[in-house]
Motif scaffolding. Sequence first.
Motif, PDB file in Angstrom:
ATOM      1  N   VAL A 137      -7.264  20.504   8.506  1.00  0.00           N
ATOM      2  CA  VAL A 137      -6.074  20.353   7.666  1.00  0.00           C
ATOM      3  C   VAL A 137      -5.156  19.264   8.230  1.00  0.00           C
ATOM      4  O   VAL A 137      -4.638  18.422   7.490  1.00  0.00           O
ATOM      5  CB  VAL A 137      -5.318  21.698   7.546  1.00  0.00           C
ATOM      6  N   MET A 171       1.450  20.460   0.649  1.00  0.00           N
ATOM      7  CA  MET A 171       0.022  20.445   0.926  1.00  0.00           C
ATOM      8  C   MET A 171      -0.822  20.469  -0.352  1.00  0.00           C
ATOM      9  O   MET A 171      -1.980  20.065  -0.347  1.00  0.00           O
ATOM     10  CB  MET A 171      -0.366  21.652   1.802  1.00  0.00           C
ATOM     11  N   MET A 175      -4.779  19.049  -1.049  1.00  0.00           N
ATOM     12  CA  MET A 175      -5.931  19.931  -1.262  1.00  0.00           C
ATOM     13  C   MET A 175      -6.611  19.632  -2.599  1.00  0.00           C
ATOM     14  O   MET A 175      -7.834  19.589  -2.680  1.00  0.00           O
ATOM     15  CB  MET A 175      -5.495  21.391  -1.180  1.00  0.00           C
TER      16      MET A 175
END
Length: 308
Positions: A137, A171, A175
């Motif tokens: 990540v 985020m 993603m």
Amino acid sequence: MNEGIHNELLTRGIMNIYPSADFLASKIKKGEKLTLYLGIDPTGPTLHLGHAIPLLKLSQFQKAGHKIILLMGDFTAMIGDPTDKSSTRKQLTHKEVLSNLKKYKKQASKLLSKKKKNKAEFKFNSKWLSKMNFADVLSLASNMTVQQMLERDMFKRRTEEGKPVFIHEFMYPLMQGYDSVAMNVDGEIGGNDQTFNMLCGRDLMKTLKNKEKFVITVKLLEDNNGNKMGKTEGNMVALSDTPNEMYGKIMSWSDDLILPAFELCTNIATCDIEVIAKEMLQGVNPRDLKMKLAHTVTSMYHGDKKAK
């Protein structure tokens, strides 16, 4: 490819093509078989006409011989897309997401071809996103800056209004963008409101795969106030609606939605829509045209007999 089909593919219902329409047209004219996808987050228990707009465009590419993927955002739906949201979405559990998407495949199959020769693929982004560890990540996050994220209107607006913007919302575009990398696609289709998220995927493809991903943004069906027709706005026509409900809701639309809806929500030929536009200018009763629209849309999902 037939020139008329080619033009329809690259113009009808389309807002923008990145990097350019010429880039995509060149690939198609060369006879390249492209792989492209539409991602949908299962945040509600049914698909609706807002989903059907990019689905119809995806089906056009399928009919033209290209490989298509319908991606279920079963991982990203747990986070919640911040697009156009003035406050943070309620996060869903994976169990809630899986419950929501039970009908999605069957509903989408009403628009996508089931023929084995070029069958649509159905995928789930939890397959790769759930396997990422914290190091993965962080590595992915190193490809985007805070300044880039703050370019999003809703983040800027919330910041100015003193409303919180949570890190998990930052985020989300990363993603969703990583989906393109994981599937190594040529392109993506989505609503115009998804432009930022899809361009994140385009940037990641260029950085991580050295590949030019094309992005097709389709128009949104909007009411008089500029609100898109959908679940959040409370004006959605669900694909799970009964024929009576679907027909009745469309008949309740304002007259200015008639032409955009024929373009975006039906397969009626563009030349026939131009005839309808002329009829409107000539004073034909809009109710008659709306009945034709309601019948056409209802028959797509319930068959001609029930629509009648």
